[in-house]
Design a protein around this motif. Structure first.
Motif, short mmCIF file in Angstrom:
data_model
loop_
_atom_site.label_atom_id
_atom_site.label_comp_id
_atom_site.label_asym_id
_atom_site.label_seq_id
_atom_site.Cartn_x
_atom_site.Cartn_y
_atom_site.Cartn_z
N ARG A 464 0.84 -1.20 0.00
CA ARG A 464 0.00 0.00 0.00
C ARG A 464 0.88 1.25 0.00
O ARG A 464 2.07 1.21 0.29
CB ARG A 464 -0.92 0.02 1.22
N PHE A 465 0.24 2.36 -0.32
CA PHE A 465 0.87 3.68 -0.22
C PHE A 465 0.25 4.39 0.97
O PHE A 465 -0.97 4.43 1.13
CB PHE A 465 0.64 4.49 -1.50
N VAL A 507 -3.61 9.32 4.64
CA VAL A 507 -3.93 8.71 3.35
C VAL A 507 -3.39 7.28 3.37
O VAL A 507 -2.23 7.06 3.74
CB VAL A 507 -3.30 9.49 2.18
N SER A 508 -4.20 6.33 2.96
CA SER A 508 -3.75 4.94 2.80
C SER A 508 -4.45 4.35 1.59
O SER A 508 -5.69 4.27 1.55
CB SER A 508 -4.07 4.12 4.06
N VAL A 509 -3.67 3.96 0.60
CA VAL A 509 -4.21 3.42 -0.65
C VAL A 509 -3.66 2.01 -0.84
O VAL A 509 -2.45 1.82 -0.96
CB VAL A 509 -3.83 4.31 -1.86
N LYS A 510 -4.56 1.03 -0.84
CA LYS A 510 -4.17 -0.36 -1.07
C LYS A 510 -3.72 -0.54 -2.52
O LYS A 510 -4.34 -0.03 -3.45
CB LYS A 510 -5.35 -1.27 -0.77
N LEU A 511 -2.62 -1.25 -2.70
CA LEU A 511 -2.07 -1.47 -4.04
C LEU A 511 -2.07 -2.96 -4.37
O LEU A 511 -1.75 -3.79 -3.52
CB LEU A 511 -0.65 -0.92 -4.14
N GLU A 512 -2.42 -3.28 -5.61
CA GLU A 512 -2.44 -4.66 -6.08
C GLU A 512 -1.16 -4.97 -6.83
O GLU A 512 -0.44 -4.08 -7.29
CB GLU A 512 -3.66 -4.89 -6.97
N ASP A 513 -0.91 -6.27 -7.00
CA ASP A 513 0.32 -6.69 -7.69
C ASP A 513 0.35 -6.26 -9.15
O ASP A 513 1.42 -6.16 -9.74
CB ASP A 513 0.46 -8.21 -7.61
N THR A 514 -0.82 -6.01 -9.73
CA THR A 514 -0.88 -5.63 -11.14
C THR A 514 -0.86 -4.13 -11.36
O THR A 514 -0.80 -3.68 -12.50
CB THR A 514 -2.16 -6.21 -11.77
N PRO A 547 5.68 10.10 2.85
CA PRO A 547 5.10 9.32 1.75
C PRO A 547 5.89 8.04 1.51
O PRO A 547 7.04 8.08 1.05
CB PRO A 547 5.24 10.27 0.56
N VAL A 548 5.32 6.90 1.83
CA VAL A 548 6.07 5.64 1.72
C VAL A 548 5.24 4.58 1.01
O VAL A 548 4.00 4.59 1.02
CB VAL A 548 6.50 5.11 3.10
N LEU A 549 5.96 3.65 0.40
CA LEU A 549 5.39 2.41 -0.10
C LEU A 549 5.67 1.33 0.94
O LEU A 549 6.83 1.06 1.26
CB LEU A 549 6.00 2.02 -1.44
#
Length: 559
Positions: A464-465, A507-514, A547-549
């Motif tokens: 996530r970001f 802010v928290s944005v879930k990220l997918e592998d694609t 701001p981190v991944l």
């Protein structure tokens, strides 16, 4: 196995234990084990019980099982007990008559000898020598079972007499391993992963167990591997879905630090066993002299959680990459420079541009950084990636920018109203000596990061970001700004018409592998009917703080 086969199986096991099994019976047992998965599992459990109760303490004197382990075998004991209730008596074969030598001697016919029923007490008190030869007959050789693989190493130096261990080597149970320098990562066949840091001495005990004589180990245990255990000379730590670190020192003490999830801590033996649950954010110390358990502060950075041997990098905190460091032309791990900034016409530069306004109409690819795809000025419909992803819904702005994109500026960097200012929120400093940040001063900024390139380079999964967005409070002038987070040109987060200075919003944005591209952008929020009267371009000092991944291992990634 059906009921008849089960009766035969337990009868053969009983005969094996009593050492009265015939060659024909042994062949029948081997056939059952070879042809039936359930029989094979029960047989392995049978052998494991013998080894756990009789030889675990002798072969691994520095690690000890506790009475709590007995419950694991309840089903097996119950099955064996049920068999014994209805088991037929075993008869020993009659002795062959002896050849007459001098005179004929008539011996009475031998009586049928009854074999005592199998019970737990009999098992626990069975002769060690007899068991030793029995185990040699039915279990693999002394080299042990393969139970794990050495999946990676970093500057590892071994003190083992039999040679060093290399990446990819299969590891057997029972072998003492002494790591003098460096780090190693071990993947257990049961699914757990452990990072060991030198100096350390340890043994693989099973596919779900490791024995640590001294040193540090950090275990990451997925759901499928719950129950993974770490043994030290005085304690046992059982995972219940966690990430935790264990340190055993040469003085005999053991420390447990739980970073996430829950563990069960067992100290002592038999009736004196102490059983505690230790959860997220908690830590305990066990005295090697008294075995007293005390509460201690959690040390989050005490253990190496993961490492990248190709890049010579070690993570001692949550696996993450700092996007602000990348804006400083770094790799996300703190290698950037505060003298570097991004210009919308030239890319990376060390030139300090004044406050003149410039128009940048096109998306500018950043070819000299592997993780930054490009930069742009938000203005209505805009291209947001080198692939051509388009976002339609930016507010129509002036299309101008009057400052470069920068990150982690030095203290007292900004001159406002003839005063030097350092960025602070609620007393926390954001600078090259404080926490990280991307500064988008005077709004109208956009930057896109290449998530796929980051995954491929670090061989890590992006979960996530996270960040905190807000307006820097440097003066009392009005402000009005928009914040955007896009993934592959699609809106994932927005904060529109924001005008409160000095407050950060999570802010928290879930990220997918694609997911391929991550875009961060800010813009002025203007009324196009009377732009000049409503523009706050110069007053919008926008920030993406911290701001981190957030990263995870690449296990089970699918594309």
């Amino acid at each position: 196995m059906d009921l008849k086969q089960k009766k035969q199986f337990y009868s053969l096991l009983n005969a094996l234990r009593e050492e009265v099994i015939s060659d024909e019976q042994l062949a029948a047992l081997e056939q059952l084990i070879s042809n039936d998965t359930e029989a094979a599992r029960e047989y392995v459990l049978f052998v494991k019980i013998w080894t756990d109760f009789q030889f675990f303490g002798a072969a691994n004197a520095e690690f000890s099982e506790t009475s709590a382990d007995l419950g694991r075998y309840a089903d097996f004991w119950e099955a064996m007990a049920n068999y014994e209730k209805h088991a037929p008596e075993l008869e020993l074969p009659k002795e062959k008559p002896q050849r007459e030598l001098i005179q004929k001697v008539i011996y009475p016919a031998p009586e049928k000898r009854k074999i005592s029923r199998f019970g737990i007490v009999t098992l626990l008190n069975a002769a060690a020598v007899l068991l030793f030869f029995l185990i040699l007959r039915v279990v693999p050789p002394s080299g042990g079972l393969e139970a794990a693989v050495l999946s990676d190493s970093l500057n590892a130096q071994w003190a083992n007499r039999k040679g060093v261990f290399q990446k990819g080597d299969r590891l057997r149970t029972g072998n003492k391993m002494i790591l003098d320098r460096g780090l190693v990562e071990i993947e257990f066949d049961g699914g757990a992963r452990a990072v060991l840091e030198a100096p350390a001495e340890f043994k693989i005990l099973a596919e779900d167990r490791i024995g640590l004589t001294y040193g540090k180990v950090y275990a990451t245990v997925p759901e499928k591997a719950i129950g993974f255990s770490v043994y030290t000379p005085i304690a046992k730590i059982i995972d219940m879905g966690t990430e935790f670190g264990v340190e055993a020192d040469l003085g005999g003490d053991t420390q447990l630090h739980v970073l996430e999830g829950r563990t069960a801590l067992l100290v002592g033996r038999d009736d004196h066993t102490v059983n505690l649950e230790v959860g997220t954010g908690q830590a305990r110390k066990i005295s090697g002299h008294t075995q007293v358990v005390t509460e201690i502060p959690l040390h989050e950075h005490h253990f190496a959680r993961a490492f990248d041997s190709t890049g010579n990098m070690v993570w001692r905190r949550q696996l993450s990459l700092d996007l602000a460091d990348m804006v400083r032309n770094g790799d996300g791990l703190g290698t950037g420079s505060s003298h570097v900034r991004l210009n919308y016409l030239k890319g990376f530069t060390t030139d300090q541009r004044g406050g003149e306004t410039l128009i940048a109409e096109n998306y500018l690819p950043i070819e000299d950084h592997p993780f930054i795809d490009g930069i742009f000025i938000p203005n209505g419909r805009a291209v947001v990636s080198s692939r051509g992803d388009i976002f339609e819904d930016f507010v129509i702005t002036s299309g101008v920018h009057c400052a470069d994109l920068l990150a982690n500026p030095p203290p007292d960097f900004f001159l406002v109203d003839d005063r030097q200012h350092t960025i602070r929120f609620n007393g926390q400093e954001y600078s090259d000596r404080g926490k990280s940040c991307i500064v988008m001063r005077h709004s109208n900024h956009g930057i896109t990061f290449d998530l796929k390139a980051i995954r491929d380079h670090y061989n890590l999964r992006i979960d996530r970001f996270t960040s905190r967005v807000g307006l820097i409070e440097l003066d009392n002038k009005r402000c009005n700004a928009n914040f955007y987070v896009l993934v592959d040109g699609q809106l994932r987060y927005s904060l529109l018409g924001y005008n409160q200075k000095g407050v950060l919003n999570d802010v928290s944005v879930k990220l997918e592998d694609t997911d391929h591209f991550l875009t961060l952008a800010t813009s002025e929020n203007v009324d196009q009917i009377d732009y000049m009267a409503n523009s706050t371009l110069y007053e919008n000092w926008c920030i993406f703080a911290e701001p981190v991944l957030v990263l995870n291992r690449m296990d089970n990634m699918q594309y």
